[in-house]
Write a protein that holds these residues in place. Structure first.
Motif, PDB file in Angstrom:
ATOM      1  N   LYS A 122       0.838  -1.218   0.000  1.00 40.46           N
ATOM      2  CA  LYS A 122       0.000   0.000   0.000  1.00 40.46           C
ATOM      3  C   LYS A 122       0.863   1.254   0.000  1.00 40.46           C
ATOM      4  CE  LYS A 122      -3.849  -2.210   2.438  1.00 40.46           C
ATOM      5  NZ  LYS A 122      -3.239  -3.557   2.403  1.00 40.46           N
ATOM      6  N   VAL A 141      -4.383  14.074   0.450  1.00 40.07           N
ATOM      7  CA  VAL A 141      -5.079  12.833   0.800  1.00 40.07           C
ATOM      8  C   VAL A 141      -4.106  11.658   0.758  1.00 40.07           C
ATOM      9  CG1 VAL A 141      -6.843  11.197   0.026  1.00 40.07           C
ATOM     10  CG2 VAL A 141      -7.354  13.641   0.082  1.00 40.07           C
ATOM     11  N   CYS A 142      -3.291  11.608  -0.285  1.00 40.74           N
ATOM     12  CA  CYS A 142      -2.306  10.520  -0.399  1.00 40.74           C
ATOM     13  C   CYS A 142      -1.290  10.574   0.737  1.00 40.74           C
ATOM     14  CB  CYS A 142      -1.594  10.604  -1.748  1.00 40.74           C
ATOM     15  SG  CYS A 142      -2.637  10.228  -3.170  1.00 40.74           S
ATOM     16  N   LEU A 145      -2.994   9.285   3.943  1.00 39.58           N
ATOM     17  CA  LEU A 145      -3.099   7.823   3.921  1.00 39.58           C
ATOM     18  C   LEU A 145      -1.727   7.180   4.104  1.00 39.58           C
ATOM     19  CD1 LEU A 145      -5.646   7.188   1.022  1.00 39.58           C
ATOM     20  CD2 LEU A 145      -5.964   6.673   3.443  1.00 39.58           C
ATOM     21  N   ALA A 204     -10.258  -2.188   4.780  1.00 39.43           N
ATOM     22  CA  ALA A 204     -10.647  -0.777   4.679  1.00 39.43           C
ATOM     23  C   ALA A 204      -9.563   0.037   3.956  1.00 39.43           C
ATOM     24  CB  ALA A 204     -10.901  -0.209   6.073  1.00 39.43           C
ATOM     25  N   PHE A 205      -8.313  -0.212   4.274  1.00 39.39           N
ATOM     26  CA  PHE A 205      -7.225   0.512   3.611  1.00 39.39           C
ATOM     27  C   PHE A 205      -7.095   0.100   2.146  1.00 39.39           C
ATOM     28  CE2 PHE A 205      -5.212   0.998   8.006  1.00 39.39           C
ATOM     29  CZ  PHE A 205      -5.668   2.303   8.138  1.00 39.39           C
ATOM     30  N   ILE A 207      -9.566  -0.651   0.169  1.00 33.51           N
ATOM     31  CA  ILE A 207     -10.621   0.100  -0.523  1.00 33.51           C
ATOM     32  C   ILE A 207     -10.213   1.557  -0.689  1.00 33.51           C
ATOM     33  CG2 ILE A 207     -13.015   0.879  -0.365  1.00 33.51           C
ATOM     34  CD1 ILE A 207     -13.650  -1.743   1.079  1.00 33.51           C
ATOM     35  N   ALA A 208      -9.671   2.159   0.371  1.00 36.73           N
ATOM     36  CA  ALA A 208      -9.279   3.570   0.308  1.00 36.73           C
ATOM     37  C   ALA A 208      -8.181   3.800  -0.728  1.00 36.73           C
ATOM     38  CB  ALA A 208      -8.817   4.035   1.682  1.00 36.73           C
ATOM     39  N   VAL A 209      -7.190   2.926  -0.747  1.00 30.16           N
ATOM     40  CA  VAL A 209      -6.060   3.104  -1.668  1.00 30.16           C
ATOM     41  C   VAL A 209      -6.493   2.922  -3.114  1.00 30.16           C
ATOM     42  CG1 VAL A 209      -3.864   2.097  -2.411  1.00 30.16           C
ATOM     43  CG2 VAL A 209      -4.294   2.512   0.016  1.00 30.16           C
ATOM     44  N   LEU A 211      -9.493   3.321  -4.370  1.00 28.98           N
ATOM     45  CA  LEU A 211     -10.486   4.300  -4.806  1.00 28.98           C
ATOM     46  C   LEU A 211      -9.887   5.695  -4.963  1.00 28.98           C
ATOM     47  CD1 LEU A 211     -13.732   3.421  -2.789  1.00 28.98           C
ATOM     48  CD2 LEU A 211     -13.208   2.924  -5.177  1.00 28.98           C
ATOM     49  N   THR A 212      -8.726   5.937  -4.398  1.00 30.19           N
ATOM     50  CA  THR A 212      -8.128   7.277  -4.447  1.00 30.19           C
ATOM     51  C   THR A 212      -7.951   7.807  -5.872  1.00 30.19           C
ATOM     52  OG1 THR A 212      -6.994   6.952  -2.334  1.00 30.19           O
ATOM     53  CG2 THR A 212      -6.102   8.623  -3.811  1.00 30.19           C
TER      54      THR A 212
END
Length: 417
Positions: A122, A141-142, A145, A204-205, A207-209, A211-212
């Motif tokens: 990630k 945002v990046c 994260l 969860a991470f 999905i976040a990574v 979708l960014t």
């Protein structure tokens, strides 16, 4: 681990030794699902590095973390395959005391490598995104994260590499386990809780990574080719997320793996296979956008043929009184050929006259008398002027189309593809 109390629980309710092996517990399933994906992931990494070092000449920290992730993946794969020989896929109580410590050591290494690797891949993807987002909200945002996932990875990696003090207590069944916690199986509840918490946060991470970068679809000037390429990458990332969700389901249903009874080697193979596939797919997803444009260009040069169309354009020539210029040249050639090949007493005279006429023209060109007029006539021709004068269309000197140049400009984007 395992403690004396745990061994007594296993002996009190022993499973059926002749129970058929589930598909995921078979040796050929474990080998056949882990080894091919590991090989393909390494191929993707090598192609990525070739593009970054030899084609683009722009290696970065994202490449370093991908290589580090691939190394951890390889170590985890080797130790998992070794765990099969020590009893992975069989009932824990029947693998024998001589294999217990060897299995626990193999599982300790592969599990710790996997937990560390979930953070490394990630981090690599987020560093890769920072190459795209040069400024603005998405860059922040990046970075946010990146900081959160780094702290998460450090915390869980420490707990996996040091489940006991000293760590050898994890696999040495002859020692006491009163200094173990979390992954060290001090008790069932804490053991299940740490596995579930890591798996939920990992999903969860993921999905976040993945979708960014979806914000790139808002780019108004995005070409159709780029849209299709990005869609393919995100679909590939969706498979990674689905694998992570599937792994969460297997760990939740077996309670990591203590339900309906404690049996580490019997309930864990499906979760181990999904863990390996998740990392392999994530490495491929991170590498494909780097090397695919080069592969696509090479394939186009090999398989795509170029269509060549030959056309003939004729224009009117009013000065000669003929319909087309090519017809005029053809008739002039025919007349000259006839004069040279004519029979009778006038053939030598015709040939002499033809040669003398040609010599006179060359002399006039050399002396600047007839050549200047002929050259000037060509450059007064509207068709010729339209081909060589880029300002002919603007000056209105010809009705033909000249050369046009369009320069499109716009604001500098905050990201680049």
């Amino acid at each position: 681990m395992p403690s004396a109390d745990l061994l007594r629980q296993l002996l009190a309710n022993p499973p059926d030794p002749f129970e058929p092996l589930p598909l995921s517990n078979r040796k050929e399933t474990i080998y056949g699902s882990i080894i091919p994906f590991t090989i393909v992931a390494w191929i993707a990494v090598v192609l990525r590095l070739n593009v970054r070092f030899r084609v683009l000449r722009e290696p970065g920290w994202d490449d370093f973390f991908v290589v580090l992730s691939a190394i951890c993946m390889t170590v985890a794969t080797v130790t998992t395959l070794r765990a099969v020989t020590y009893g992975l896929g069989k009932h824990f109580i029947y693998i024998g005391l001589e294999n217990t410590s060897s299995y626990l050591l193999s599982f300790y290494i592969s599990n710790s490598m996997y937990i560390t690797n979930t953070a490394l891949i990630k981090i690599s993807l987020l560093l890769q995104y920072l190459r795209i987002f040069k400024a603005g909200t998405m860059r922040w945002v990046c970075l946010a994260l990146l900081g959160i996932i780094s702290l998460w990875g450090i915390a869980y990696s420490f707990m996996s590499w040091f489940p006991c003090f000293p760590p050898s207590l994890y696999w040495d069944s002859k020692l006491a386990t009163n200094t173990c916690y979390g992954y060290g199986f001090k008790d069932t509840e804490s053991f299940v809780a740490i596995y579930m918490s890591h798996t939920v946060l990992n999903m969860a991470f993921d999905i976040a990574v993945f979708l960014t970068p979806m914000v790139l679809f808002r780019e108004p000037n995005l070409r159709k080719k780029n849209v299709l390429a990005m869609t393919g990458v995100f679909l590939f990332g969706a498979v990674v997320v689905f694998t992570s969700i599937w792994r969460l389901y297997t760990i939740s249903s077996s309670r990591a793996p203590t339900h309906p009874y404690i049996d580490f080697t019997w309930w864990s193979p499906i979760s181990i296979i999904l863990s390996s596939l998740e990392i392999d797919l994530a490495i491929m997803c991170a590498s494909i956008p780097i090397f695919w444009p080069v592969i696509e260009k090479s394939l186009a040069q090999i398989f795509v043929t170029r269509e060549v169309r030959v056309t003939e354009h004729r224009r009117l020539d009013d000065e000669q009184g003929l319909a087309y210029e090519l017809e005029h040249n053809h008739k002039m050639g025919m007349e000259r050929s006839a004069s040279l090949k004519s029979d009778g007493g006038q053939s030598r005279e015709s040939l002499t006259r033809e040669v003398s006429h040609s010599s006179g023209n060359e002399a006039s060109v050399g002396g600047g008398r007839g050549g200047g007029d002929d050259l000037g006539r060509h450059y007064k021709d509207h068709y010729v002027v339209a081909q060589v004068d880029p300002l002919a269309l603007e000056n209105g000197s010809t009705g033909m189309r000249g050369i046009e140049t369009n320069v499109n400009s716009g604001p500098k984007p905050k990201w680049r593809l």
